[in-house]
Design an enzyme around this catalytic site. Structure first.
Site: not given
Length: 493
Positions: A265, A272, A260, A346, A283, A344
C-alpha cells in the site's frame, strides 16, 4: 514444532527438561531425588516465585554422569491465560537461542494435580510456538531450523493418551498455520504479489477446499469494480481469491470470512510519507490470517462450513491508477466517491463483503489492517472490533478471553453515518471531518455492505505487525486472529 508423548517413568534423553513451578518448589520433589532437590533449592530463591511476571531459569544437574539442563518456569500464583502464553514464549526463545533439537516438557497439570485437564499445557505450547518463530527466508546463512524442533511431553499422572495426542495434534496445526500467516506477512512485496498469494493458497494442499480465483478484467465483468479500480495502477493485477471449506456436507449453514489483501500500500495518489510507508508490505495481514484459518480447518477436518473471500491488490501510483474525486460503482450497486486513495482497504472489502452477502452466510467476519486511528486508540497489543449483533459480540469476547488475544469493542455510532454520505454519490470513503473517529468511520463504511447479515469487523492494524517486542508474539508479523477466530469457529454448534 512436533510433539511426542514419552514414557511416564523416565525423562527422555534430550537436551533439556522444562518444569513449571507455581507458588512453591514442592513439584521438584516429585521428579528428583533428595540430593538434586537440595541442589536446585540452593540455586533458587523465593524471589523467583514472588515476581508478578513469568520467568525461566536454567540449572545444570548431573544424572548418571550426564549433564541435564533443567529449565524451571515460574508463574504467579494467580496466573492468567496470557501468563501461560508469556511463559511458553520464554521457553520457545530459550530453545531457539540454545539451538536445541529436542526438549522434554512436563505437563503443567502435574504441578496442579489436574488429572483430566490439558488446556494449560496447550496454552504453554502455543506460547512456545510463538517464541520459536523467526523469519529466516532471506538470510544467506540460515539460522536454527525452529520448525523441526521436537518437544517430548511427559506426565506422571495417569491420563488418556488419546486426549493428549488430540490436543498436541491441534497445537501442531495451529502453530503451523500461524507460521504460514507470519511468513506471508513478513515477505517483502516484490516477492508477494496478488498472483503469488493465490499461488501460495493453491500449493497449500487444501484438499477439502474448493478454490476459485477471479482475475483482472474478469473482476469488472462480475461487477467488482472497487477491487479492480484499487489495483488498476499496478502491473501486478488484482484478484479475488475465494476458498470454500465444506466440513459439514449435511448442512447449508456457513460462516463467511473476508480478509483484506493489499500486498503493498503506497497510499496511491495520496502517497504515504516516509515513516509510514516502509512496513506496508504487511497490509495483507487480514488475507494471510484468513488463509491460515482455512489451512487450519482443512488439516483438522473440522465439522463446519466456512467460505473465505480474499480481495488482493497492490495500491500503487501508475498511469491507470485511480484518483481522488473518482466515483466508482460497487458490486452492491452503491456508488462511492473516493476522497482519499489511501483509504483503499475499505473499498476492496466492500466488494468482497457484497459477494459474501450474495451467498447468504449465517455470519460474516472481516479482518483488516484498516486504520491508523486504531493504533492510536488501542496500540499494538489490542485489536478493535465492531459487531451488529450482541450475541455475536459476546462470542468474540469469550474467545478473546480464552485465547489471550485481546480485543476491545467500539461502537457503530449512528450519528457518524452522515459523515460518509457523499453529496454527489451514495457514499464517500472517508469522513470530511478530519482527525475524528477514524476507526469507527471505517467500520460504518463497511457496515453499508453487509445488509442484515450478522457481522463482525476486526481492525488488526496495530496487532498484525509489531515493531516493539511483544511478550508472547515477539516482533514483526504476529499471526494475531488465527487462534481467536479458530476458537470462535470451534465453538459454533
Amino acid at each position: 514444532m512436533k510433539f511426542n508423548i514419552i514414557d511416564k517413568n523416565s525423562f527422555a534423553a534430550c537436551e533439556a527438561v522444562f518444569l513449571t513451578v507455581i507458588d512453591n518448589f514442592e513439584i521438584i520433589n516429585k521428579y528428583f531425588n533428595k540430593k538434586d532437590c537440595e541442589t536446585i533449592k540452593t540455586l533458587l530463591s523465593d524471589e523467583l516465585l514472588s515476581n508478578d511476571e513469568p520467568k525461566i531459569k536454567e540449572i545444570i544437574l548431573t544424572k548418571n554422569k550426564r549433564p541435564i539442563k533443567l529449565v524451571l518456569g515460574t508463574l504467579p500464583k494467580l496466573f492468567e491465560v496470557q501468563d501461560l502464553l508469556k511463559l511458553g514464549f520464554l521457553y520457545g526463545e530459550y530453545i531457539k537461542s540454545n539451538k536445541m533439537n529436542t526438549s522434554s516438557f512436563v505437563m503443567i497439570e502435574d504441578t496442579l494435580g489436574k488429572k483430566n485437564y490439558t488446556e494449560f499445557t496447550k496454552l504453554l505450547l502455543e506460547g512456545t510456538g510463538y517464541g520459536l518463530y523467526s523469519f529466516n527466508t532471506y538470510k544467506s546463512k540460515p539460522e536454527f531450523e525452529y520448525k523441526n524442533v521436537q518437544i517430548n511431553i511427559y506426565t506422571r499422572i495417569k491420563r488418556d493418551n488419546e486426549e493428549i495426542s488430540s490436543m498436541l495434534n491441534e497445537v501442531e496445526k495451529i502453530i503451523s498455520s500461524i507460521y504460514v500467516a507470519r511468513d506471508l506477512i513478513n515477505t517483502p512485496a516484490n516477492e508477494l504479489t496478488p498472483e503469488i498469494f493465490c499461488q501460495v493458497a493453491q500449493k497449500l494442499n487444501l484438499d477439502k477446499c474448493t478454490i476459485t480465483i477471479i482475475k483482472d478484467e474478469d473482476l469488472k465483468k462480475e461487477g467488482l469494480n472497487l477491487i479492480y479500480t484499487v489495483g488498476a495502477g499496478s502491473k501486478n493485477r488484482p484478484a479475488l481469491l475465494k476458498i470454500y471449506y465444506k466440513g459439514n456436507s449435511k448442512s447449508n449453514n456457513h460462516i463467511a470470512i473476508v480478509g483484506k489483501g493489499v500486498t503493498f500500500d503506497s497510499g496511491g495518489t495520496n502517497l504515504k510519507p516516509t515513516g509510514h510507508i516502509e512496513t506496508m508490505k504487511t497490509d495483507m495481514a487480514g488475507a494471510a490470517t484468513a488463509l491460515g484459518i482455512a489451512k487450519l480447518l482443512n488439516e483438522l477436518n473440522k465439522k463446519i462450513n466456512v467460505s473465505f473471500y480474499i480481495p488482493l491488490v497492490e495500491n500503487t501510483i501508475g498511469y491507470s491508477a485511480y484518483r481522488p474525486g473518482d466515483i466508482i460503482k460497487s458490486k452492491s450497486g452503491k456508488t462511492v466517491e473516493v476522497l482519499n486513495t489511501d483509504a483503499e482497504g475499505r473499498l476492496i472489502l466492500a466488494d468482497a463483503l457484497s459477494v459474501a452477502v450474495e451467498e447468504k452466510p449465517d455470519t460474516i467476519i472481516d479482518l483488516a489492517t484498516l486504520t491508523g486511528a486504531c493504533v492510536v486508540a488501542l496500540g499494538s497489543h489490542c485489536a478493535a472490533f465492531f459487531a451488529n449483533d450482541d450475541e455475536l459480540a459476546e462470542s468474540i469476547m469469550e474467545s478473546s478471553e480464552y485465547t489471550g488475544e485481546d480485543v476491545w469493542m467500539l461502537p457503530l455510532y449512528k450519528d457518524y453515518k452522515k459523515r460518509i454520505k457523499s453529496k454527489i454519490a451514495d457514499l464517500q470513503n472517508i469522513s470530511t471531518r478530519k482527525g475524528e473517529a477514524g476507526t469507527i468511520i471505517g467500520a460504518l463504511f463497511l457496515n453499508e455492505f453487509v445488509e442484515n447479515t450478522p457481522w463482525v469487523h476486526l481492525d488488526i492494524a496495530g496487532t498484525a505487525f509489531i515493531e516493539e517486542k511483544h511478550p508472547f508474539y515477539g516482533e514483526g508479523a504476529s499471526g494475531f486472529g488465527i487462534r481467536l477466530l479458530y476458537d470462535f469457529l470451534d465453538n459454533i454448534n
